[in-house]
Design an enzyme around this catalytic site. Structure first.
Site, mmCIF file in Angstrom:
data_model
loop_
_atom_site.group_PDB
_atom_site.id
_atom_site.type_symbol
_atom_site.label_atom_id
_atom_site.label_comp_id
_atom_site.label_asym_id
_atom_site.label_seq_id
_atom_site.Cartn_x
_atom_site.Cartn_y
_atom_site.Cartn_z
ATOM 1 N N HIS A 185 -3.851 7.819 -7.548
ATOM 2 C CA HIS A 185 -3.458 9.219 -7.757
ATOM 3 C C HIS A 185 -3.617 9.488 -9.251
ATOM 4 O O HIS A 185 -2.923 8.862 -10.064
ATOM 5 C CB HIS A 185 -2.005 9.443 -7.333
ATOM 6 C CG HIS A 185 -1.755 9.095 -5.899
ATOM 7 N ND1 HIS A 185 -1.746 10.043 -4.899
ATOM 8 C CD2 HIS A 185 -1.518 7.904 -5.287
ATOM 9 C CE1 HIS A 185 -1.505 9.447 -3.736
ATOM 10 N NE2 HIS A 185 -1.368 8.150 -3.947
ATOM 11 N N GLU B 109 3.324 3.363 5.076
ATOM 12 C CA GLU B 109 3.889 2.887 3.794
ATOM 13 C C GLU B 109 5.393 2.726 4.024
ATOM 14 O O GLU B 109 5.934 1.625 3.937
ATOM 15 C CB GLU B 109 3.594 3.897 2.673
ATOM 16 C CG GLU B 109 4.142 3.494 1.301
ATOM 17 C CD GLU B 109 3.892 4.568 0.226
ATOM 18 O OE1 GLU B 109 3.608 5.733 0.574
ATOM 19 O OE2 GLU B 109 4.014 4.226 -0.977
#
Ligand code: ADE
Ligand code: ZN
Length: 345
Positions: free
Chosen positions: A19, A200
């Protein structure tokens, strides 16, 4: 550790889960806060680093969205992206696929074109200066509404030639992939590839939804696939890559200790696992640090580490020609750096 740090540092690498907003180092955060007259609730870089103690994903996201507030102008997005690329050039990263979160910026009044122009100008410069190739993936923030995601997708369509895929990130639990079924269908119809964070923190069912509904080409994280044998078999049979992020998993308490990280089991089972840094400024390391952490804690061999790069090359969104070039670079490195195994007669 079975391998030297020098080997890990020089090993050619490919990053598929990064990211760009998560590469904002405290020093740059301060510089941009000053340049743009933004107040941040920290006095020193050390204070910021001390605040990076998370017990789960949401803890981190709260600080991550706050950090983004210093990014305002095209130049800021350029500086952010260029700093990341310069860093990974020193770690022998050949290719990177970068996530960005347009809604994290447009919601603050920053135009989509400001974000994308700044990022892509840095990507072009890095290709010329460092020889790093790249792709860009725009993510939808899953804690926001479907309507918001559609608006973001519509803003991206004029920039289709610069964005290879759409992804799904932010708070996972309570925001299943199914919420964005129709948005992803439109994105695919527009020609975007698809990926999604799944498994996740969320359950294996979210990974099934990402595969069946969003028709993803890769799963981001995917740790919790380890809980479901049928799902795991499907991931192996369909050769779906997982973009695993070891230091992120440790910092966000997805694993309690890197010695218990599932990466080695994944490789042993033939899962196409890859190593990535996720948000390196927040989680304590870029690609090399992530490779060293797993090599040390899981006793990975040189062949295991090379396999991780090979998996990432295969799972990348580039032409067959670029994949071939990267495989050649990897093989050249291995030929010069792996001692031939002497066979007993
Ligand atoms: N956004 C940035 N990093 C993320 C992560 N690890 N999971 C979900 N959303 C994110
Ligand atoms: Zn991520």
């Amino acid at each position: 550790m079975l391998v030297s740090k020098e080997f890990v540092k020089n090993l050619p690498k490919v990053e598929l889960h990064l990211h760009i907003e998560g590469s904002l180092e405290p020093e740059l955060m301060f510089a941009l806060a000053k340049r743009n007259n933004v107040n941040i609730p920290f006095a020193t870089a050390d204070e910021i680093k001390k605040a990076y103690n998370f017990s789960n994903l949401q803890d981190f996201l709260d600080i991550y969205y706050q950090g983004m507030s210093v990014l305002k102008k095209e130049e800021d997005f350029y500086d952010l992206t260029y700093a990341y690329l310069k860093k990974i050039a020193s770690q022998n990263v050949m290719h990177t696929e970068i996530f960005f979160d347009p809604q994290g910026h447009t919601s603050r009044g920053i135009e989509f074109k400001t974000v994308i122009n700044g990022i892509t100008r840095a990507l072009d410069d890095a290709k010329d200066e460092f020889g790093i190739s790249s792709r860009l993936i725009m993510c939808f923030l899953r804690h926001l509404s479907e309507e918001d995601a559609f608006n973001s997708l519509n803003e991206a369509i004029p920039y289709k030639d610069r964005i290879i895929a759409v992804g799904l990130d932010s708070s996972e639990v309570g925001h299943p992939p199914a919420k964005f079924d129709r948005v992803f269908a439109k994105a695919r119809a527009e020609g975007f590839l698809t990926v999604a964070h799944a498994g996740e923190e969320g359950p294996p069912e979210y990974i099934y939804e990402a595969l069946d509904l969003l028709k993803v080409d890769r799963i981001d994280h995917g740790n919790r696939a380890m809980e479901n044998k049928d799902l795991l078999k499907r991931i192996i049979d369909e050769e779906k890559a997982l973009t695993v992020c070891p230091l992120s998993n440790l910092k966000l308490c997805v694993v309690d200790n890197l010695k218990n990280h599932p990466l080695k089991k994944m490789l042993g089972l033939g899962v196409k696992a890859t190593i990535n840094s996720d948000d390196p400024s927040y989680f304590g390391g870029y690609m090399t640090e992530n490779f060293i952490a797993v090599a040390q804690n899981l006793n990975l061999s040189m062949e295991d580490l090379a396999q991780l790069t090979e998996n990432a090359i295969e799972a990348s969104f580039v032409s067959a020609k670029r994949k071939y070039e990267m495989i050649r670079e990897l093989n050249n490195f291995l030929e010069n750096n792996i001692e031939p195994v002497s066979t007993a007669i």
